[in-house]
Motif scaffolding. Structure first.
Motif, PDB file in Angstrom:
ATOM      1  N   GLY A   1       0.831  -1.278  -0.163  1.00 13.85           N
ATOM      2  CA  GLY A   1       0.134  -0.386  -0.074  1.00 13.85           C
ATOM      3  C   GLY A   1       0.984   1.350  -0.720  1.00 13.85           C
ATOM      4  N   ALA A   2       0.255   2.176   0.001  1.00 10.56           N
ATOM      5  CA  ALA A   2       0.921   3.548   0.093  1.00 10.56           C
ATOM      6  C   ALA A   2       1.481   4.074   0.942  1.00 10.56           C
ATOM      7  CB  ALA A   2       0.346   4.525  -0.825  1.00 10.56           C
ATOM      8  N   GLY A   3       1.002   2.911   2.147  1.00  8.17           N
ATOM      9  CA  GLY A   3       1.534   3.978   4.179  1.00  8.17           C
ATOM     10  C   GLY A   3       1.249   2.931   4.445  1.00  8.17           C
ATOM     11  N   VAL A   4       2.043   3.028   5.409  1.00  8.26           N
ATOM     12  CA  VAL A   4       2.399   2.236   6.944  1.00  8.26           C
ATOM     13  C   VAL A   4       0.271   1.893   7.505  1.00  8.26           C
ATOM     14  CG1 VAL A   4       3.089   1.321   9.001  1.00  8.26           C
ATOM     15  CG2 VAL A   4       4.580   2.617   7.055  1.00  8.26           C
ATOM     16  N   SER A   5       0.145   0.912   7.604  1.00  8.80           N
ATOM     17  CA  SER A   5      -1.316   0.322   8.055  1.00  8.80           C
ATOM     18  C   SER A   5      -1.508  -0.080   9.479  1.00  8.80           C
ATOM     19  CB  SER A   5      -2.262   0.092   7.349  1.00  8.80           C
ATOM     20  OG  SER A   5      -3.288  -0.052   7.639  1.00  8.80           O
ATOM     21  N   GLN A   6      -2.038   0.453  10.254  1.00  2.28           N
ATOM     22  CA  GLN A   6      -2.266  -0.249  11.403  1.00  2.28           C
ATOM     23  C   GLN A   6      -3.675  -0.515  11.995  1.00  2.28           C
ATOM     24  OE1 GLN A   6       1.409   2.453  13.687  1.00  2.28           O
ATOM     25  NE2 GLN A   6       0.402   0.530  15.223  1.00  2.28           N
ATOM     26  N   GLU A  20      -3.861  -8.424  20.066  1.00  4.58           N
ATOM     27  CA  GLU A  20      -3.164  -8.450  18.978  1.00  4.58           C
ATOM     28  C   GLU A  20      -3.121  -6.686  18.021  1.00  4.58           C
ATOM     29  OE1 GLU A  20      -2.621 -13.362  17.916  1.00  4.58           O
ATOM     30  OE2 GLU A  20      -4.189 -11.506  15.912  1.00  4.58           O
ATOM     31  N   LEU A  21      -1.740  -6.738  17.630  1.00 10.74           N
ATOM     32  CA  LEU A  21      -1.836  -5.451  16.953  1.00 10.74           C
ATOM     33  C   LEU A  21      -1.402  -5.781  15.830  1.00 10.74           C
ATOM     34  CD1 LEU A  21      -0.631  -3.029  20.107  1.00 10.74           C
ATOM     35  CD2 LEU A  21      -3.177  -3.699  19.415  1.00 10.74           C
ATOM     36  N   ARG A  22      -1.823  -4.876  14.998  1.00 14.00           N
ATOM     37  CA  ARG A  22      -1.347  -5.237  13.326  1.00 14.00           C
ATOM     38  C   ARG A  22      -0.871  -3.895  12.349  1.00 14.00           C
ATOM     39  NH1 ARG A  22      -3.589  -9.080   8.932  1.00 14.00           N
ATOM     40  NH2 ARG A  22      -3.002  -7.798   6.723  1.00 14.00           N
ATOM     41  N   CYS A  23       0.556  -4.653  11.650  1.00 13.00           N
ATOM     42  CA  CYS A  23       0.599  -3.540  11.162  1.00 13.00           C
ATOM     43  C   CYS A  23       0.979  -4.056   9.798  1.00 13.00           C
ATOM     44  CB  CYS A  23       2.472  -3.581  11.598  1.00 13.00           C
ATOM     45  SG  CYS A  23       3.237  -2.054  10.930  1.00 13.00           S
ATOM     46  N   ASP A  24       0.846  -3.504   8.159  1.00 16.82           N
ATOM     47  CA  ASP A  24       0.712  -3.568   7.389  1.00 16.82           C
ATOM     48  C   ASP A  24       2.011  -2.564   7.132  1.00 16.82           C
ATOM     49  OD1 ASP A  24      -1.778  -4.699   6.803  1.00 16.82           O
ATOM     50  OD2 ASP A  24      -0.506  -5.296   5.880  1.00 16.82           O
ATOM     51  N   ALA A  93       6.333   0.821  12.116  1.00 17.89           N
ATOM     52  CA  ALA A  93       6.833   1.928  11.176  1.00 17.89           C
ATOM     53  C   ALA A  93       7.727   1.174  10.451  1.00 17.89           C
ATOM     54  CB  ALA A  93       8.522   3.414  11.896  1.00 17.89           C
ATOM     55  N   SER A  94       7.903   1.201   8.890  1.00 13.57           N
ATOM     56  CA  SER A  94       8.824   1.126   8.281  1.00 13.57           C
ATOM     57  C   SER A  94       9.916   1.528   7.455  1.00 13.57           C
ATOM     58  CB  SER A  94       8.233  -0.562   7.208  1.00 13.57           C
ATOM     59  OG  SER A  94       7.336   1.022   5.905  1.00 13.57           O
ATOM     60  N   SER A  95      10.929   1.402   6.902  1.00 12.30           N
ATOM     61  CA  SER A  95      12.017   2.266   5.786  1.00 12.30           C
ATOM     62  C   SER A  95      12.757   0.816   4.962  1.00 12.30           C
ATOM     63  CB  SER A  95      12.964   2.008   6.964  1.00 12.30           C
ATOM     64  OG  SER A  95      13.774   1.217   7.907  1.00 12.30           O
ATOM     65  N   ARG A  96      13.478   1.328   4.145  1.00 15.88           N
ATOM     66  CA  ARG A  96      14.557   0.543   3.499  1.00 15.88           C
ATOM     67  C   ARG A  96      15.464   0.729   4.262  1.00 15.88           C
ATOM     68  NH1 ARG A  96      12.236   0.041  -1.488  1.00 15.88           N
ATOM     69  NH2 ARG A  96      11.185   1.375  -2.041  1.00 15.88           N
ATOM     70  N   GLN A  97      16.658  -0.316   4.623  1.00 11.23           N
ATOM     71  CA  GLN A  97      17.876  -0.078   5.276  1.00 11.23           C
ATOM     72  C   GLN A  97      18.511   0.757   5.481  1.00 11.23           C
ATOM     73  OE1 GLN A  97      18.074  -2.581   7.050  1.00 11.23           O
ATOM     74  NE2 GLN A  97      19.231  -2.346   8.275  1.00 11.23           N
ATOM     75  N   GLY A  98      18.218   1.369   6.766  1.00 13.80           N
ATOM     76  CA  GLY A  98      19.395   2.852   6.767  1.00 13.80           C
ATOM     77  C   GLY A  98      18.319   4.395   6.169  1.00 13.80           C
ATOM     78  N   SER A 105      -0.309   5.348  11.836  1.00 15.04           N
ATOM     79  CA  SER A 105      -0.745   6.381  12.587  1.00 15.04           C
ATOM     80  C   SER A 105      -0.894   6.035  13.667  1.00 15.04           C
ATOM     81  CB  SER A 105      -2.060   5.927  11.957  1.00 15.04           C
ATOM     82  OG  SER A 105      -2.264   7.391  11.149  1.00 15.04           O
ATOM     83  N   GLY A 106      -0.567   4.260  14.484  1.00 15.53           N
ATOM     84  CA  GLY A 106      -0.441   3.466  15.726  1.00 15.53           C
ATOM     85  C   GLY A 106      -1.985   3.645  16.140  1.00 15.53           C
ATOM     86  N   THR A 107      -1.734   2.362  17.475  1.00 15.80           N
ATOM     87  CA  THR A 107      -3.014   1.634  18.140  1.00 15.80           C
ATOM     88  C   THR A 107      -3.279   1.932  19.296  1.00 15.80           C
ATOM     89  OG1 THR A 107      -2.806  -0.077  16.227  1.00 15.80           O
ATOM     90  CG2 THR A 107      -3.987  -0.249  18.799  1.00 15.80           C
ATOM     91  N   ARG A 108      -4.012   2.872  19.938  1.00 16.58           N
ATOM     92  CA  ARG A 108      -4.541   3.786  21.154  1.00 16.58           C
ATOM     93  C   ARG A 108      -4.756   2.158  21.654  1.00 16.58           C
ATOM     94  NH1 ARG A 108      -3.733   8.206  23.226  1.00 16.58           N
ATOM     95  NH2 ARG A 108      -4.286   9.725  21.335  1.00 16.58           N
ATOM     96  N   LEU A 109      -4.043   1.873  22.241  1.00 19.29           N
ATOM     97  CA  LEU A 109      -4.770   0.914  23.980  1.00 19.29           C
ATOM     98  C   LEU A 109      -4.699   0.816  25.028  1.00 19.29           C
ATOM     99  CD1 LEU A 109      -4.948  -2.186  23.831  1.00 19.29           C
ATOM    100  CD2 LEU A 109      -2.715  -2.271  24.848  1.00 19.29           C
ATOM    101  N   THR A 110      -6.760   0.619  25.327  1.00 19.41           N
ATOM    102  CA  THR A 110      -6.562   1.278  26.254  1.00 19.41           C
ATOM    103  C   THR A 110      -7.116   0.001  27.646  1.00 19.41           C
ATOM    104  OG1 THR A 110      -7.023   3.476  26.006  1.00 19.41           O
ATOM    105  CG2 THR A 110      -8.021   2.670  27.994  1.00 19.41           C
TER     106      THR A 110
END
Lengths: 112, 115
Positions: A1-6, A20-24, A93-98, A105-110
């Motif tokens: 996708g275009a961005g990181v999805s949580q 369980e928290l998920r990150c794409d 978060a994801s990145s290319r190496q370095g 946008s994060g998961t707010r856990l309460t």
């Protein structure tokens, strides 16, 4: 996708339950990171994935926390027997190496 | 104190003024990055400066790096109300000669720009 999805974006759970928290991540980003941010605080490193392996899991606060990544893509952060002190925003978060990170946008856990 | 500490903790200025935020760190780094965060959710990458660079520009942003003093500064020129956010510096440390991208974040500077 275009961005990181949580997902989920928000989660309210009872103390003692598992979550369980998920990150794409962005397709092609080999590096994936989980951070935790308590209210008004900086980011606390939890775990780093390179591909599907986790060479640095030094930030996981206890054995109640675990994470996995499959297909060099989706990652799941699992918190067992949640405690109130686990309440925070969990950021992936994801990145290319370095390179610079792209954050979700994060998961707010309460934990109540 | 920890790797990547910003000062001031909070900065309040008027629109049109320049905002300067500073970051100090402790260990040898591969690169230093600045991020912006709105409303306590996802961070946005602003700029990356490598350890062999001294200054970098991106639009209204200017970042300097002084590795001898282990410090960096972020300057936002001609600030706007929309620049109101928290700003974090983050350092990527050298890890045995490899470019390991783990970042250590500071506590952040809260910038408020008044219209």
């Amino acid at each position: 996708g275009a961005g990181v999805s949580q997902s989920p974006s928000n989660k309210v759970t009872e103390k003692g339950k598992d979550v369980e928290l998920r990150c794409d991540p962005i397709s092609g980003h080999t590096a994936l990171y989980w951070y935790r941010q308590r209210l008004g605080q900086g980011l606390e490193f939890l775990i780093y994935f390179q591909g599907n392996s986790a060479p640095d899991k030094s930030g996981l606060p206890s054995d109640r926390f675990s994470a996995e990544r499959t297909g060099e893509s989706v990652s799941t952060l699992t918190i067992q027997r949640t405690q109130q002190e686990d309440s925070a925003v969990y950021l992936c978060a994801s990145s290319r190496q370095g390179g610079g990170y792209t954050f979700g946008s994060g998961t707010r856990l309460t934990v109540v | 104190s920890q790797q990547g500490e910003e000062d001031p903790q909070a900065l309040s200025i008027q629109e049109g003024e320049n905002a300067t935020m500073n970051c100090s760190y402790k260990t040898s780094i591969n690169n230093l990055q600045w991020y912006r965060q709105n409303s306590g959710r996802g961070l946005v990458h602003l700029i990356l400066i490598r350890s062999n660079e001294r200054e970098k520009h991106s639009g209204r942003l200017r970042v300097t790096l002084d590795t001898s003093k282990k410090s960096s500064s972020l300057l936002i020129t001609a600030s706007r109300a929309a620049d109101t956010a928290s700003y974090f510096c983050a350092t990527a440390v050298n890890a045995g000669g490899t470019s390991y991208g783990k970042l250590t974040f500071g506590q952040g500077t809260i910038l408020t720009v008044h219209p």
